[in-house]
Design an enzyme around this catalytic site. Structure first.
Site, mmCIF file in Angstrom:
data_model
loop_
_atom_site.group_PDB
_atom_site.id
_atom_site.type_symbol
_atom_site.label_atom_id
_atom_site.label_comp_id
_atom_site.label_asym_id
_atom_site.label_seq_id
_atom_site.Cartn_x
_atom_site.Cartn_y
_atom_site.Cartn_z
ATOM 1 N N ASP A 74 0.851 -1.188 0.000
ATOM 2 C CA ASP A 74 0.000 0.000 0.000
ATOM 3 C C ASP A 74 0.889 1.241 0.000
ATOM 4 O O ASP A 74 1.660 1.465 0.941
ATOM 5 C CB ASP A 74 -0.910 -0.020 1.233
ATOM 6 C CG ASP A 74 -1.817 1.196 1.299
ATOM 7 O OD1 ASP A 74 -2.582 1.418 0.354
ATOM 8 O OD2 ASP A 74 -1.736 1.950 2.295
ATOM 9 N N THR A 107 -2.966 5.119 -4.219
ATOM 10 C CA THR A 107 -1.905 5.871 -3.524
ATOM 11 C C THR A 107 -0.538 5.630 -4.161
ATOM 12 O O THR A 107 0.329 6.503 -4.110
ATOM 13 C CB THR A 107 -1.857 5.472 -2.037
ATOM 14 O OG1 THR A 107 -1.807 4.045 -1.941
ATOM 15 C CG2 THR A 107 -3.086 5.966 -1.312
ATOM 16 N N THR A 108 -0.328 4.444 -4.738
ATOM 17 C CA THR A 108 0.944 4.174 -5.427
ATOM 18 C C THR A 108 0.952 4.845 -6.797
ATOM 19 O O THR A 108 1.941 5.478 -7.190
ATOM 20 C CB THR A 108 1.150 2.651 -5.590
ATOM 21 O OG1 THR A 108 0.996 2.026 -4.323
ATOM 22 C CG2 THR A 108 2.520 2.346 -6.149
ATOM 23 N N ASP A 405 -9.055 -0.356 1.538
ATOM 24 C CA ASP A 405 -9.001 0.148 0.153
ATOM 25 C C ASP A 405 -10.244 -0.268 -0.617
ATOM 26 O O ASP A 405 -10.850 0.531 -1.335
ATOM 27 C CB ASP A 405 -7.749 -0.375 -0.561
ATOM 28 C CG ASP A 405 -6.485 0.372 -0.147
ATOM 29 O OD1 ASP A 405 -6.591 1.230 0.744
ATOM 30 O OD2 ASP A 405 -5.414 0.092 -0.689
#
Length: 543
Positions: A74, A107-108, A405
């Site tokens: 994450d 988020t990545t 998520d």
């Protein structure tokens, strides 16, 4: 003037002031050198995260200074746990965190996108283009890409009778996570949890009603959705029944103990008679409190505070099961779920303030003495708990992050039911649109447009690379097919299923998440390109 050891000195009047040493060694970066320093820091962070992108992305192991180990892919969690000194690198961490706070997913991807934009900006700076023109061009290109996303987005109507499309979306999110071995089960749990608490008329989801609880032991497949509340407590006495049905709950925030004066007090017991009188008074008070609860018709007492063995024994004798030391958040959640009222004083308790639950049972785990309490079939069944099992603490914690998520993605679909297709398909479609727009621009910003189009291809390139494919060949083939077939759903076949059509593979991402990634990445890059002066005591430390 006299100087003391260190950096503190005093003038002739005895007033202290600080001497800044090593001023001759201090360095200052300005102009292009400062920008290159920023870009290098941002690209380093993006390169670190790049290998974690996609369903075949690798995990990172983070070891804290006190030896705690976290294994995750994450992006927000990795960056939060990284020890970052450079100020621009800290901005990249905040970028990932803001994506996590607003969307909960991607988020990545947002950090990889920002790193690609910074890389392209460096090339443009080397060509002699002013950083403000680059920043403005990127912002215009981002608006063009968002416009293209709006065009290729598909509507995704939410039907409570057909949850399969939502499950497929949740499976896309969980595809790169550690839980992917039971990934359909986890997706179904996430969808059912959100649908249980969603208000489809207001298009809103109250996350306060979804609780994630984990317990080490068992398998990931033992994870379950409880339509009620799980409390990490057990019944106060081992001889109390382990399962109750049609339960009326008294939810108390007052302790089972004799009243005490608010001020400091002292009681001297000087004789046996005084001791017996005090003990009798305490017994009468305990008995009165228990009777007040029993008179309302309550069959279970849940208390925020503890009570001693005497009160506990009396509760057992009067057939009133009880749970003690239940925390504030759990008390509130139990009250919401059961429709009960929290009672602060025994004098205020009444039958109309009791909550109702169809079943309360105690769970036991393996050969350990650990127990948890499950409160199910509540009056207000909208409160749910996802109970996660796993072989060790790291797996349980990563499963929690993964499910969070998935919950966020389903919530985003409830709020905005438009989707685009994953596997880099949306990025390639936007890249083609931005590159075509660049040909229509006569000003200097056309270079920034083309650079933005190239940066958009960083995501599909990373996906192909992490999946063991040839990045350039794969991207070239998909890009040419998108142009020929006019099909914006074509992406990188990361799972090697034999088709590049992400619509067929059910690889779905929310439009809201993609738009937010483009907006946040372009805004951050614009901010970085506007900073052209750094002052540092030691260039090698932090810069």
């Amino acid at each position: 003037m006299s100087a003391l050891p260190g950096n503190l000195a005093f003038d002739e009047y005895g007033r202290p002031f600080i001497i800044l040493r090593d001023q001759d060694k201090e360095k200052r970066l300005t102009g292009t050198d400062a920008l290159k320093s920023h870009i290098m820091a941002g690209r380093t962070i993006a390169t670190t995260l790049r290998s974690s992108l996609g369903p075949k992305g690798l995990d990172k192991m983070m070891v804290s200074s006190d030896g705690d180990v976290t294994v995750t892919n994450d992006g927000a969690t990795i960056l939060k746990l990284m020890d970052v000194d450079h100020e621009i690198a800290k901005l990249m961490v905040q970028l990932s965190q803001s994506q996590d706070d607003e969307i909960g997913d991607g988020t990545t991807g947002v950090v990889v996108m920002a790193g690609a934009l910074l890389e392209q900006a460096e090339t443009l700076l080397d060509k002699g283009i002013h950083p403000i023109r680059i920043a403005d061009g990127f912002e215009m290109a981002a608006q063009c890409a968002i416009k293209r996303l709006e065009q290729i987005a598909d509507n995704f109507p939410i039907d409570l009778n057909n949850l399969e499309p939502l499950i497929q979306t949740a499976m896309t999110t969980l595809g790169s996570k550690i839980v992917n071995k039971c990934h359909r089960q986890m997706a179904e749990i996430a969808v059912n949890a959100v649908m249980a608490v969603a208000d489809l008329e207001k298009r809103d989801v109250n996350f306060e009603l979804i609780k994630l609880e984990g317990k080490v032991g068992g398998r990931l497949e033992d994870t379950m959705l409880v339509r009620g509340v799980i409390v990490d407590k057990d019944f106060s006495h081992p001889q109390m029944p382990k399962e109750l049905k049609d339960v009326k709950l008294a939810i108390l925030t007052c302790p089972f103990e004799p009243p005490k004066p608010k001020t400091k007090h002292k009681l001297d017991v000087t004789s046996v008679e005084d001791y017996h009188a005090l003990r009798k008074y305490e017994q009468e008070k305990f008995s009165e409190m228990v009777q007040q609860v029993k008179d309302t018709g309550a069959t279970l007492a849940i208390c925020q505070w503890g009570f001693d063995d005497e009160a506990n024994h009396l509760l057992l004798q009067r057939n009133l099961p009880a749970v003690r030391w239940v925390g504030g958040p759990e008390i509130e959640l139990i009250a919401i779920a059961t429709g009960g009222r929290i009672v602060p004083r025994f004098e205020e308790i009444s039958a109309d303030k009791l909550g109702y639950a169809g079943r309360v049972k105690e769970l036991q785990f393996g050969t350990t003495k650990e127990r948890m309490l499950v409160i199910e079939e509540c009056r207000n069944s909208r409160a749910v708990t996802i109970f996660i099992r796993g072989g060790n603490k790291m797996i349980v914690e990563e499963a929690k992050r993964s499910l969070h998520d998935a919950l966020c993605v389903i919530r985003n679909l409830v709020k905005d039911d438009r989707v685009v297709y994953g596997g880099g398909a949306a990025e390639i479609a936007c890249s083609i649109a931005v590159a075509e727009e660049a040909n229509k621009i006569s000003s200097l910003e056309q270079y920034a447009f083309r650079a933005f189009a190239e940066a958009l291809e960083a995501v599909p390139l990373a996906l192909a690379e992490n999946s063991g494919l040839s990045p350039i060949e794969t991207l070239s083939e998909v890009r040419s097919r998108q142009v020929k077939e006019n099909n914006p759903a074509l992406g990188v076949d990361c799972m090697l299923k034999g088709t590049c059509d992400m619509k067929e593979q059910h690889v779905i991402e929310t439009l809201h998440s993609k738009k937010q990634q483009l907006v946040l990445a372009s805004q951050l890059v614009k901010m970085i390109l506007k900073i052209d002066d750094i002052r540092s005591a030691n260039e090698s430390e932090g810069y």
